[in-house]
Design an enzyme around this catalytic site. Sequence first.
Site, PDB file in Angstrom:
ATOM      1  N   SER A   1       0.873  -1.174   0.000  1.00 15.96           N
ATOM      2  CA  SER A   1       0.000   0.000   0.000  1.00 15.96           C
ATOM      3  C   SER A   1       0.905   1.216   0.000  1.00 15.96           C
ATOM      4  CB  SER A   1      -0.864   0.006   1.274  1.00 15.96           C
ATOM      5  OG  SER A   1      -1.467   1.260   1.477  1.00 15.96           O
TER       6      SER A   1
ATOM      7  N   TYR B   1      -2.301  -1.168  10.335  1.00 16.09           N
ATOM      8  CA  TYR B   1      -2.249  -1.279   8.880  1.00 16.09           C
ATOM      9  C   TYR B   1      -0.913  -0.762   8.340  1.00 16.09           C
ATOM     10  CZ  TYR B   1      -4.072  -1.137   4.070  1.00 16.09           C
ATOM     11  OH  TYR B   1      -4.273  -1.332   2.730  1.00 16.09           O
TER      12      TYR B   1
END
Length: 256
Positions: A138, A151
């Site tokens: 990401s 995350y």
Amino acid sequence: MLKGKTALVTGSTSGIGLGIAKALAAQGANIVLNGFGDVEGPKAEIAALGVKVAYHGADMSKPAEIEDMIKFVQAQFGQVDILVNNAGIQHVARVENFPIERWDAIIAINMSSAFHATRLALPAMQKANWGRIINVASVHGLVASAEKSAYVTAKHGVVGLTKVTALENATTGVTCNAICPGWVLTPLVQKQVDAKAAAGGISNAEATKQLLGEKEPSLQFTTPEELGALAVFFCSPAGNNVRGVAWNMDGGWTAQ
């Protein structure tokens, strides 16, 4: 280009994973899907591309189930030629308020699952002297955002794992790279758009503009199809010496 190869894509019953699976299938790769929710729909989409498709419902937080999935692929297709580690979940909260069980789940599914699938798929790739490991990290594997401690930690870890895997196999035909998307309109992100619209009493269109405007200069979502095309490039002869990169497709997010 990928006829005769088999790709295992985790978290691939929707969103980014399905987009990548379809792109690889369009190049002739047989596909093993994994994930929750509707399975028959995605299977039909892949089968329509003229390749073999199978599904394994491994819970990516459980190493034993990941091991069973790799054995399933080997039994069905011989080996995993292309491994796409894509499974992921999200939870948003400040560090001091972050639920321990959510931290553990995100680390397990977003990061540790990539390690387990990689370690189990690598020996056959090494023996064949060809393999592609693509980790869907990401933009949060490169930069941080508030309230996303688990995350961001997991995705930074995935980028680190990518580099180590690439280095350990640098003299072989096995490559490992990471894709680092910015905002992609997946079901996960749609929930964030809906929440922003509800909280602000604004339209979905305005909420989308606000969401993108905070981080992504292009003011447009990256698409699963674009990410799929990048995955295909990594699997192509042109990607033979692309090793250990964290390739951001983020509309200028990290250029700021």
